[in-house]
Scaffold this active site. Sequence first.
Site, PDB file in Angstrom:
ATOM      1  N   SER A 142     -31.905  24.648  58.158  1.00  0.00           N
ATOM      2  CA  SER A 142     -30.601  23.802  57.819  1.00  0.00           C
ATOM      3  C   SER A 142     -29.570  24.507  57.874  1.00  0.00           C
ATOM      4  O   SER A 142     -29.606  26.603  57.671  1.00  0.00           O
ATOM      5  CB  SER A 142     -30.416  23.548  56.209  1.00  0.00           C
ATOM      6  OG  SER A 142     -29.045  23.318  56.098  1.00  0.00           O
ATOM      7  N   TYR A 155     -33.403  24.464  47.895  1.00  0.00           N
ATOM      8  CA  TYR A 155     -32.869  24.257  48.805  1.00  0.00           C
ATOM      9  C   TYR A 155     -32.840  25.233  50.220  1.00  0.00           C
ATOM     10  O   TYR A 155     -34.047  25.102  50.973  1.00  0.00           O
ATOM     11  CB  TYR A 155     -32.680  22.403  49.578  1.00  0.00           C
ATOM     12  CG  TYR A 155     -32.483  22.205  50.573  1.00  0.00           C
ATOM     13  CD1 TYR A 155     -33.022  21.552  51.048  1.00  0.00           C
ATOM     14  CD2 TYR A 155     -30.951  22.677  50.935  1.00  0.00           C
ATOM     15  CE1 TYR A 155     -33.147  20.761  52.522  1.00  0.00           C
ATOM     16  CE2 TYR A 155     -30.880  22.207  52.735  1.00  0.00           C
ATOM     17  CZ  TYR A 155     -31.661  21.673  53.248  1.00  0.00           C
ATOM     18  OH  TYR A 155     -31.433  20.770  54.497  1.00  0.00           O
TER      19      TYR A 155
HETATM   20  N1  LIG Z   1     -29.149  15.707  56.638  1.00  0.00           N
HETATM   21  C1  LIG Z   1     -27.885  17.006  56.416  1.00  0.00           C
HETATM   22  O1  LIG Z   1     -26.684  17.051  57.033  1.00  0.00           O
HETATM   23  C2  LIG Z   1     -28.809  18.231  56.839  1.00  0.00           C
HETATM   24  C3  LIG Z   1     -27.834  19.320  57.555  1.00  0.00           C
HETATM   25  C4  LIG Z   1     -29.018  20.393  57.419  1.00  0.00           C
HETATM   26  C5  LIG Z   1     -30.014  20.197  57.696  1.00  0.00           C
HETATM   27  N2  LIG Z   1     -30.674  19.086  57.622  1.00  0.00           N
HETATM   28  C6  LIG Z   1     -32.214  18.913  57.766  1.00  0.00           C
HETATM   29  O2  LIG Z   1     -32.841  17.944  58.707  1.00  0.00           O
HETATM   30  C7  LIG Z   1     -34.304  16.894  58.236  1.00  0.00           C
HETATM   31  C8  LIG Z   1     -34.302  15.924  58.220  1.00  0.00           C
HETATM   32  O3  LIG Z   1     -32.803  15.489  57.296  1.00  0.00           O
HETATM   33  P1  LIG Z   1     -31.852  13.993  56.566  1.00  0.00           P
HETATM   34  O4  LIG Z   1     -30.811  13.915  56.117  1.00  0.00           O
HETATM   35  O5  LIG Z   1     -32.551  12.517  58.225  1.00  0.00           O
HETATM   36  O6  LIG Z   1     -33.253  13.479  55.149  1.00  0.00           O
HETATM   37  P2  LIG Z   1     -33.913  12.126  55.355  1.00  0.00           P
HETATM   38  O7  LIG Z   1     -32.760  11.023  55.067  1.00  0.00           O
HETATM   39  O8  LIG Z   1     -33.586  12.427  53.632  1.00  0.00           O
HETATM   40  O9  LIG Z   1     -35.037  11.862  55.155  1.00  0.00           O
HETATM   41  C9  LIG Z   1     -36.224  12.613  55.388  1.00  0.00           C
HETATM   42  C10 LIG Z   1     -37.161  12.026  55.824  1.00  0.00           C
HETATM   43  O10 LIG Z   1     -38.674  13.003  55.501  1.00  0.00           O
HETATM   44  C11 LIG Z   1     -39.300  12.228  55.021  1.00  0.00           C
HETATM   45  N3  LIG Z   1     -40.527  12.769  54.147  1.00  0.00           N
HETATM   46  C12 LIG Z   1     -39.918  13.497  52.841  1.00  0.00           C
HETATM   47  N4  LIG Z   1     -41.301  14.388  52.083  1.00  0.00           N
HETATM   48  C13 LIG Z   1     -42.072  14.028  53.086  1.00  0.00           C
HETATM   49  C14 LIG Z   1     -43.534  14.462  52.866  1.00  0.00           C
HETATM   50  N5  LIG Z   1     -44.281  14.915  52.353  1.00  0.00           N
HETATM   51  N6  LIG Z   1     -44.462  13.728  54.229  1.00  0.00           N
HETATM   52  C15 LIG Z   1     -43.583  13.544  55.723  1.00  0.00           C
HETATM   53  N7  LIG Z   1     -43.035  13.159  55.480  1.00  0.00           N
HETATM   54  C16 LIG Z   1     -41.795  12.735  54.389  1.00  0.00           C
HETATM   55  C17 LIG Z   1     -39.058  11.242  54.976  1.00  0.00           C
HETATM   56  O11 LIG Z   1     -39.995   9.352  54.895  1.00  0.00           O
HETATM   57  P3  LIG Z   1     -39.906   9.014  54.277  1.00  0.00           P
HETATM   58  O12 LIG Z   1     -38.710   7.611  54.589  1.00  0.00           O
HETATM   59  O13 LIG Z   1     -41.227   7.983  53.969  1.00  0.00           O
HETATM   60  O14 LIG Z   1     -39.742   9.216  52.446  1.00  0.00           O
HETATM   61  C18 LIG Z   1     -38.334  10.928  55.775  1.00  0.00           C
HETATM   62  O15 LIG Z   1     -38.939  10.159  56.807  1.00  0.00           O
HETATM   63  C19 LIG Z   1     -34.162  18.673  56.691  1.00  0.00           C
HETATM   64  O16 LIG Z   1     -35.136  19.215  57.286  1.00  0.00           O
HETATM   65  C20 LIG Z   1     -33.162  18.332  56.790  1.00  0.00           C
HETATM   66  O17 LIG Z   1     -33.532  19.697  55.904  1.00  0.00           O
HETATM   67  C21 LIG Z   1     -29.861  18.092  56.798  1.00  0.00           C
END
Ligand SMILES: NC(=O)c1ccc[n+]([C@@H]2O[C@H](COP(=O)([O-])OP(=O)(O)OC[C@H]3O[C@@H](n4cnc5c(N)ncnc54)[C@H](OP(=O)(O)O)[C@@H]3O)[C@@H](O)[C@H]2O)c1
Length: 252
Positions: A142, A155
């Site tokens: 991130s 985080y």
């Molecule tokens: N969105 C942003 O603004 C942003 C910015 C910077 C970085 N990121 C990074 O991008 C990545 C994805 O973010 P996102 O916003 O797309 O996340 P998200 O919408 O919250 O989705 C998270 C995913 O992680 C899964 N998960 C959570 N705990 C888990 C575990 N213990 N084992 C296996 N799977 C697990 C969830 O599965 P379930 O649905 O089954 O619970 C879901 O598929 C992350 O690493 C995040 O830090 C995101």
Amino acid sequence: MSKLENKVAVITGASKGIGAAIAKHYAAAGAKVIVNYASSKEGADKVIKEIINSGGIAIAVQGDVSDKADVTRLFQTAKTAFGNVDILVNNAVSQGYAPIEQISVEAFHQSFNVNVLGPILTIQEALKHFGDKGGNIINISSGASKYPLPNASLYSSTKAALDAFTIALSKELGAKNVRINSILPGATDTEGAASAGVTAGSEYEKMFVEKTPLGRRGRPEDIAKAAVFLASDDAAWITGEQISVSGGMYGF
Ligand SMILES: NC(=O)c1ccc[n+]([C@@H]2O[C@H](COP(=O)([O-])OP(=O)(O)OC[C@H]3O[C@@H](n4cnc5c(N)ncnc54)[C@H](OP(=O)(O)O)[C@@H]3O)[C@@H](O)[C@H]2O)c1
């Protein structure tokens, strides 16, 4: 030939958001995809259906990335279904946003277990399956690892740890023909972001957009395209890097 033809990719946390977009883009690029999820079977099934309807190949595998037995089963299932694994994307996340006064011991362990221990366990397992041919690891970090925000100390720390891992492992694994890189997304429009309060039109969104030269929040597909590039031979000479995919969003 498609960029990821004949490759097998495990993507953690691919039931929604950025992980789901990576799964779909990888399948469109020719990879056979393992869509891992923790609890959202419905979300994972939807991703699989979309991939199969578009002519791709994918299976969903439930599993907690911070549980060693689950991770072993995840890779075993991948091997049984598709043979050896070539690509691992560590995308699953536990957000854990809170001011310092409210960070509990449980929250600390939850965040570090999913965001840091998870990738350690998946990488250990992936290395067994990559074998002599080598492989490719992408850690979804991130922008918060370099530019932490208030209430995101926990985080951000997990993501900084993940970046350090990426650099150290690039040095350990280069001789095994394993490339490893981090992608640092900027603010991206996902279910996870929405649940943290960053919704369309919110004050948070305005704050992020103001800091983004290209003038919008990221879309999951913006990150997925970079993940296809890094997994492909186009990036054959790139390892140990932290690549921002953020519309130019730097600093706060
Ligand atoms: N969105 C942003 O603004 C942003 C910015 C910077 C970085 N990121 C990074 O991008 C990545 C994805 O973010 P996102 O916003 O797309 O996340 P998200 O919408 O919250 O989705 C998270 C995913 O992680 C899964 N998960 C959570 N705990 C888990 C575990 N213990 N084992 C296996 N799977 C697990 C969830 O599965 P379930 O649905 O089954 O619970 C879901 O598929 C992350 O690493 C995040 O830090 C995101």
